[in-house]
Design an enzyme around this catalytic site. Structure first.
Site, short mmCIF file in Angstrom:
data_model
loop_
_atom_site.label_atom_id
_atom_site.label_comp_id
_atom_site.label_asym_id
_atom_site.label_seq_id
_atom_site.Cartn_x
_atom_site.Cartn_y
_atom_site.Cartn_z
N CYS A 175 0.81 -1.22 0.00
CA CYS A 175 0.00 0.00 0.00
C CYS A 175 0.84 1.27 0.00
O CYS A 175 0.39 2.31 -0.45
CB CYS A 175 -0.93 0.02 1.21
N HIS B 199 -8.94 3.27 -2.84
CA HIS B 199 -7.56 2.93 -2.52
C HIS B 199 -6.94 2.11 -3.66
O HIS B 199 -6.85 0.90 -3.59
CB HIS B 199 -7.53 2.14 -1.21
N CYS C 251 -0.56 2.48 6.42
CA CYS C 251 -0.05 1.15 6.72
C CYS C 251 0.17 0.42 5.40
O CYS C 251 -0.30 0.85 4.35
CB CYS C 251 -1.01 0.39 7.63
N GLY D 81 0.89 -3.78 3.72
CA GLY D 81 0.84 -5.21 3.97
C GLY D 81 2.13 -5.78 4.53
O GLY D 81 3.22 -5.34 4.20
#
Length: 396
Positions: free
Chosen positions: A88, A349, A379, A381
């Site tokens: 991300c 996203h 955040c 993964g």
């Protein structure tokens, strides 16, 4: 200490499409990335032969140097390229790498950004080690899987775990998501995204074309009642509170930023939009992924010599509504300064694009407000968080 600065001098993004059924469903990542890179360079006015590198974030797109592909297609044949993957946070990682090279004096002008085509992402097969069997639809793991941190279900690994660990209830997450939609819709109506988005001509399957230039994921008709009526995504888990409504969308899009040193900006007559003051990434146990923005933010602010109170605006990605709520609680932030134009729950996203999109939105909104310090964080993964500290001067 080096006196060099990494300045963002231009940027551009596509509008964000809803995956599989939206406006970009038939536009692949290669085209999206190329168009964003080309438009950002065009807006900067920097000649193609003065661009030193192209760094593009990508996630789950099968590898390959998408940065180099986009460079060639965008006419930057003499600029090499690289694909970055911090899941991300890939778009943020691309900016961090570009800024590093500029501050180190290795490069003078670098294009950085991210691209995601969830609609056309390839599926991967692999041979199972020790056998002649093939595993279909294999997903490269970002961390060793455990029951509390599955690799294919971020609703548990990120959203639910963050909510439980931070003590966040369903009503609070739904309220955050509703506000996100209302802020995004208000921003669209006010033209707040006009300076970042470039119109993209899209060809339909029947050969006709249309112009795509407005984020299509925010829901104008969202209401607290509709959000409250949605079923939890794991009804078999007692008190599970994550729904489609308080989660980020699955989306397509691309964004690019042009990063230069001050001498290059002056040489080409460019007004710096922002200076990259500091950045940091942090690792946490994978089951605590949704809590990772806070330690990354603390580290980045410390490196910049700043405190929470020095920050005017925050972008903390809504992978799930629990993520920014947890960061707000942990850091003592004013909710009114966080995601003022919406975020993942509303805008969507597009994984590898999001970090670069957040930076663009933050820079333009701070300019409208007369400048100041902004922080973009998210955040990622595998138990990661990442943050970038920007300083936006008052527009001249």
């Amino acid at each position: 200490m080096t006196s060099r600065e990494a300045l963002i001098v231009a940027g551009a993004r596509t509008a964000i499409g809803t995956a599989y059924k939206g406006s970009l469903a038939d536009v692949d990542a290669l085209e999206l990335g190329t168009r964003a890179v080309a438009e950002a360079v065009r807006r900067s006015g920097v000649p193609a032969d003065r661009v030193d590198d192209v760094v593009l974030g990508e996630s789950l797109y099968g590898g390959g140097a998408i940065g180099r592909y986009a460079a060639i297609e965008a006419g930057l044949v003499h600029a090499p390229g690289i694909a970055h993957n911090r899941h991300c946070a890939s778009g943020l990682a691309a900016l961090q790498t570009a800024a590093s090279s500029v501050i180190a004096g290795m490069d003078r002008v670098v294009v950085a950004g991210g691209v995601q085509s969830s609609s056309t992402a390839p599926k991967t097969n692999r041979r199972v080690p020790g056998t002649d069997d093939w595993e279909e639809d294999w997903l490269a793991p970002s961390h060793p899987e455990t029951p509390d941190a599955p690799i294919r279900d971020m609703t548990i690994t990120v959203g639910w775990n963050a909510a439980v660990k931070a003590g966040i209830g369903r009503a609070e997450m739904d309220a955050w998501a509703y506000r996100s939609h209302m802020r995004a819709v208000a921003g669209i109506d006010a033209g707040a995204f006009a300076d970042e988005i470039f119109p993209l001509e899209v060809t339909r399957r029947d050969g006709t074309s249309f112009t795509f230039e407005v984020d299509e994921h925010p829901r104008r008709n969202s209401t607290p009642e509709k959000l409250a009526s949605l079923k939890p995504l794991h009804p078999e888990i007692e008190d599970f509170t994550i729904t489609a409504g308080n989660s980020a969308g699955v989306n397509d899009g691309a964004a690019a930023l042009v990063v230069a040193d001050r001498a290059a900006a002056a040489e080409h007559g460019l007004e710096p939009l922002a200076a990259v003051r500091a950045w940091a990434s942090a690792g946490v146990p994978p089951a605590e992924t949704g809590l990772a923005p806070a330690p990354a933010i603390r580290r980045a602010l410390d490196r910049a010599g700043l405190r929470v109170g020095d920050v005017a605006l925050w972008e903390i990605n809504e992978a799930f509504a629990s993520v920014p709520i947890a960061a707000v609680r942990e850091l003592g932030l004013d909710e009114e300064t966080v995601n003022v134009l919406g975020s993942g729950c509303s805008l969507g996203h597009p994984v590898a694009m999001t970090g670069a999109r957040m930076v663009l939105t933050l820079v333009h909104e701070l300019r409208r407000r007369g400048g100041g310090i902004g922080v973009a964080a998210m955040c990622a993964g595998g138990g990661m968080g990442s943050a970038v500290v920007l300083e936006v001067p008052a527009p001249s």
